[in-house]
Scaffold this active site. Structure first.
Site, PDB file in Angstrom:
ATOM      1  N   MET A 166       0.853  -1.188   0.000  1.00 18.62           N
ATOM      2  CA  MET A 166       0.000   0.000   0.000  1.00 18.62           C
ATOM      3  C   MET A 166       0.889   1.238   0.000  1.00 18.62           C
ATOM      4  O   MET A 166       1.876   1.284   0.726  1.00 18.62           O
ATOM      5  CB  MET A 166      -0.879   0.006   1.251  1.00 18.62           C
ATOM      6  CG  MET A 166      -1.721   1.283   1.404  1.00 18.62           C
ATOM      7  SD  MET A 166      -2.738   1.285   2.906  1.00 18.62           S
ATOM      8  CE  MET A 166      -1.524   1.729   4.151  1.00 18.62           C
ATOM      9  N   ASN A 167       0.531   2.270  -0.815  1.00 22.33           N
ATOM     10  CA  ASN A 167       1.139   3.582  -0.594  1.00 22.33           C
ATOM     11  C   ASN A 167       0.059   4.629  -0.362  1.00 22.33           C
ATOM     12  O   ASN A 167      -0.753   4.430   0.547  1.00 22.33           O
ATOM     13  CB  ASN A 167       2.245   3.941  -1.598  1.00 22.33           C
ATOM     14  CG  ASN A 167       1.938   3.880  -3.058  1.00 22.33           C
ATOM     15  OD1 ASN A 167       1.788   2.815  -3.616  1.00 22.33           O
ATOM     16  ND2 ASN A 167       1.877   5.016  -3.715  1.00 22.33           N
ATOM     17  N   ASP A 168       0.043   5.728  -1.085  1.00 20.42           N
ATOM     18  CA  ASP A 168      -0.729   6.922  -0.713  1.00 20.42           C
ATOM     19  C   ASP A 168      -2.209   6.697  -0.356  1.00 20.42           C
ATOM     20  O   ASP A 168      -2.900   5.935  -1.033  1.00 20.42           O
ATOM     21  CB  ASP A 168      -0.751   7.920  -1.874  1.00 20.42           C
ATOM     22  CG  ASP A 168       0.572   8.086  -2.558  1.00 20.42           C
ATOM     23  OD1 ASP A 168       1.578   7.568  -2.068  1.00 20.42           O
ATOM     24  OD2 ASP A 168       0.579   8.739  -3.616  1.00 20.42           O
ATOM     25  N   GLN A 184      -3.511   3.637  -2.678  1.00 20.84           N
ATOM     26  CA  GLN A 184      -2.688   3.051  -3.731  1.00 20.84           C
ATOM     27  C   GLN A 184      -2.343   1.621  -3.316  1.00 20.84           C
ATOM     28  O   GLN A 184      -1.766   1.404  -2.241  1.00 20.84           O
ATOM     29  CB  GLN A 184      -1.402   3.873  -3.913  1.00 20.84           C
ATOM     30  CG  GLN A 184      -1.621   5.187  -4.620  1.00 20.84           C
ATOM     31  CD  GLN A 184      -1.961   4.983  -6.079  1.00 20.84           C
ATOM     32  OE1 GLN A 184      -1.104   4.692  -6.889  1.00 20.84           O
ATOM     33  NE2 GLN A 184      -3.241   5.126  -6.422  1.00 20.84           N
ATOM     34  N   TRP A 221       5.688  -2.197  -5.013  1.00 17.28           N
ATOM     35  CA  TRP A 221       4.909  -1.263  -5.823  1.00 17.28           C
ATOM     36  C   TRP A 221       4.653  -1.856  -7.210  1.00 17.28           C
ATOM     37  O   TRP A 221       5.562  -2.413  -7.818  1.00 17.28           O
ATOM     38  CB  TRP A 221       5.697   0.054  -5.926  1.00 17.28           C
ATOM     39  CG  TRP A 221       4.934   1.158  -6.580  1.00 17.28           C
ATOM     40  CD1 TRP A 221       4.162   2.097  -5.973  1.00 17.28           C
ATOM     41  CD2 TRP A 221       4.876   1.447  -7.990  1.00 17.28           C
ATOM     42  NE1 TRP A 221       3.617   2.947  -6.907  1.00 17.28           N
ATOM     43  CE2 TRP A 221       4.034   2.563  -8.157  1.00 17.28           C
ATOM     44  CE3 TRP A 221       5.424   0.861  -9.127  1.00 17.28           C
ATOM     45  CZ2 TRP A 221       3.755   3.124  -9.398  1.00 17.28           C
ATOM     46  CZ3 TRP A 221       5.146   1.409 -10.378  1.00 17.28           C
ATOM     47  CH2 TRP A 221       4.309   2.538 -10.504  1.00 17.28           C
ATOM     48  N   SER A 257      -2.694   8.116  -7.790  1.00 14.63           N
ATOM     49  CA  SER A 257      -3.376   8.850  -6.719  1.00 14.63           C
ATOM     50  C   SER A 257      -4.377   9.883  -7.227  1.00 14.63           C
ATOM     51  O   SER A 257      -4.257  10.408  -8.325  1.00 14.63           O
ATOM     52  CB  SER A 257      -2.343   9.536  -5.828  1.00 14.63           C
ATOM     53  OG  SER A 257      -1.719   8.544  -5.052  1.00 14.63           O
ATOM     54  N   GLU A 306       4.393  16.166  -5.323  1.00 13.73           N
ATOM     55  CA  GLU A 306       3.385  15.125  -5.495  1.00 13.73           C
ATOM     56  C   GLU A 306       2.215  15.390  -4.550  1.00 13.73           C
ATOM     57  O   GLU A 306       2.344  16.131  -3.574  1.00 13.73           O
ATOM     58  CB  GLU A 306       3.980  13.740  -5.173  1.00 13.73           C
ATOM     59  CG  GLU A 306       5.118  13.347  -6.105  1.00 13.73           C
ATOM     60  CD  GLU A 306       5.641  11.923  -5.893  1.00 13.73           C
ATOM     61  OE1 GLU A 306       5.886  11.240  -6.887  1.00 13.73           O
ATOM     62  OE2 GLU A 306       5.797  11.503  -4.735  1.00 13.73           O
TER      63      GLU A 306
HETATM   64  C1  FRU Z   1       3.436   9.264  -4.385  1.00 13.37           C
HETATM   65  C2  FRU Z   1       3.167   8.752  -5.779  1.00 13.37           C
HETATM   66  C3  FRU Z   1       2.144   9.611  -6.493  1.00 13.37           C
HETATM   67  C4  FRU Z   1       1.566   8.666  -7.511  1.00 13.37           C
HETATM   68  C5  FRU Z   1       1.533   7.381  -6.734  1.00 13.37           C
HETATM   69  C6  FRU Z   1       1.699   6.156  -7.562  1.00 13.37           C
HETATM   70  O1  FRU Z   1       3.869   8.283  -3.493  1.00 13.37           O
HETATM   71  O2  FRU Z   1       4.363   8.681  -6.517  1.00 13.37           O
HETATM   72  O3  FRU Z   1       2.692  10.796  -7.053  1.00 13.37           O
HETATM   73  O4  FRU Z   1       0.296   9.042  -7.959  1.00 13.37           O
HETATM   74  O5  FRU Z   1       2.570   7.461  -5.776  1.00 13.37           O
HETATM   75  O6  FRU Z   1       1.535   4.997  -6.780  1.00 13.37           O
END
Ligand code: FRU
Length: 483
Positions: free
Chosen positions: A20-22, A38, A46, A78, A196
């Site tokens: 998981m990210n954002d 994300q 990722w 995102s 971002e």
């Molecule tokens: C930030 C980012 C965003 C992008 C997303 C892709 O962590 O790089 O700019 O939309 O992650 O996963």
């Protein structure tokens, strides 16, 4: 579940498994806070970016839901979500307003990044794709944050031109056709490679005149944050629906959202019923996000935090506090008064998931630290240095090697003052969040123990120190509220 050395936090959000990210698409609707994020449905690195989904009624207990927006020929990067109350988009059904998600579609072949729309007419449970709405032929155009701007009766989108370090503002009447209005940035303080995940909202000035407000533009910055890691800045000013202008006399030095290592891609909820502005961040640093030793889930969100703004002399500070919902999850209070400390650690009977308020005597000369030690002797230090008026979190010896960039000591210098040093500390097994100076200084750090249970103690580092009062509450395990 997570292996023994890295227990999954009990009241912070993590997906059931995988990467998981954002945080994305934060919106409140019909009693539920939505958290999209994300997500890689296929593994703990990722990739295959899709929007994962969870809902909560109290911002602390989350119900996991199926993937909301899957990867198609583009990955779903995102973005944000709105409730289209007036059905300006025409996506509504049976007089009910649609939930509309606006996100970046990343084409892995051409690398193009453009903005897409999907909508839901069933409380976010399923989404239909509308398709692409904004394409400027750029590979660095992402992370749209959309909100309704009542004075101009338009939708506003703030989106980054990432490598130009610009936030671009667009407006729309129907969420489909977008018109470019202006750009903001770069500024002297933004030395990072990329901008971002922008956010833009109006906040009350907590120590200002009644009703006084300002607009805040928040941007995450891929690197060169505090401690050279990733981080985010904020700018304070005015927004008229078309352009953001800095507050007159704004000092163009970095205003960090968080002074720790692990707060990134912050986003705020729209439509919160009582008007609070609440945001959350992805609790990691981009340099070591892939090295976090947790499985089957890799990725954690911070605690949701309520935001206000404070004037500090001629300057401005964003102030953050854990959402008040945390207080309703507090268990039995442990209270200690007038704890005089020497170099011998005083054990404290406290748990691994807790909410704490501390008042430290500013007079006594020596450094004071709380330590959190595991069965193998690894120790996380959280403390205060009177000589420099700094709070700190030191994880240089908090656990086994995670990544070369991981061990660090994060500090926050407090503004001048003469009362006791009052701190709020939230700890949840592998994350610590420290709020100081009315929440204007925040340090967020992950830590990973070597093994066994964590035990607390307090001591002075040389000489004597005094904790005037310590109040701590265990945070009770989540009980999913009835539906
Ligand atoms: C930030 C980012 C965003 C992008 C997303 C892709 O962590 O790089 O700019 O939309 O992650 O996963």
């Amino acid at each position: 579940q997570w292996p023994a050395p890295d227990p999954r936090p009990s009241f912070h959000f993590a997906p059931e498994r995988n990467w998981m990210n954002d945080p994305n698409g934060l919106v409140f609707f019909e009693g539920e806070y939505h958290l999209f994020y994300q997500y890689n449905p296929h593994g703990d690195r990722w990739g295959h970016m899709s929007w994962g989904h969870a809902v909560s009624r109290d911002l602390l207990s989350w119900e996991h839901l199926p993937i909301a927006i899957p990867e198609t020929e583009v990955m779903a990067f995102s973005g944000s979500a709105v409730i289209d109350w007036k059905n300006t988009s025409g996506f509504g059904r049976n007089g009910k307003p649609p939930m509309v998600a606006i996100y970046t579609g990343f084409d892995p072949v051409t690398k193009n990044q453009s903005q897409f729309v999907a909508y839901s007419t069933d409380r976010g449970r399923t989404f239909s794709r509308h398709g692409k709405v904004l394409d400027i032929g750029s590979a660095e155009f992402r992370d749209p944050k959309v909100f309704w701007h009542a004075p101009t009766q338009r939708w506003v989108m703030v989106v980054v031109k990432a490598s130009e370090k610009k936030a671009a503002f667009y407006s729309s009447r129907d969420l489909k056709q977008w018109q470019h209005e202006s750009d903001f940035g770069p500024t002297a303080s933004s030395t990072s490679v990329n901008w971002e995940c922008p956010d833009l909202f109006e906040l009350p000035v907590a120590n200002g005149k009644p009703g006084e407000k300002r607009w805040v533009l928040a941007v995450s910055q891929g690197d060169k944050g505090p401690d050279n890691g990733s981080g985010g800045q904020y700018f304070v000013g005015a927004f008229d629906g078309k352009a953001f202008t800095l507050e007159p006399g704004w000092e163009d030095t970095p205003h960090w959202q968080d002074l720790g290592a692990d707060f990134y891609a912050s986003q705020s909820w729209s439509e919160v019923p009582d008007g609070r502005r609440i945001w959350i961040g992805w609790a990691t640093d981009l340099r070591y996000a892939h090295a976090i030793p947790t499985t089957p889930a890799r990725g954690l969100m911070t605690l949701p935090r309520t935001l206000t703004l404070r004037r500090e002399g001629a300057d401005w500070r964003l102030a953050q506090a854990p959402v008040r919902e945390l207080e309703s999850r507090r268990g039995a209070l442990t209270q200690l008064e007038d704890l005089t400390l020497g170099e011998t650690p005083v054990p404290l009977k406290l748990g691994e998931s807790l909410d704490m308020q501390l008042a430290i005597d500013p007079q006594l000369a020596s450094q004071v630290a709380l330590s959190l030690t595991d069965a193998q002797g690894y120790t996380l230090l959280i403390g205060y240095t009177p000589a420099t008026r700094e709070v700190f979190i030191d994880r240089t010896r908090a656990g086994p090697h995670v990544h070369d960039a991981f061990p660090d000591r994060n500090i926050a210098a407090l503004p001048p003052g003469d009362g006791p040093i009052t701190l709020r500390l939230v700890v949840d097994r592998s994350i610590v969040e420290l709020f100081a100076a009315d929440g204007t200084r925040v340090i967020t750090d992950r830590f990973f123990r070597g093994g066994g249970a964590l035990s607390w103690s307090a001591h002075a580092l040389g000489g004597r120190a005094r904790i005037q009062s310590l109040r701590a509450w265990p945070i009770e395990p989540a009980v999913l509220p009835g539906r």
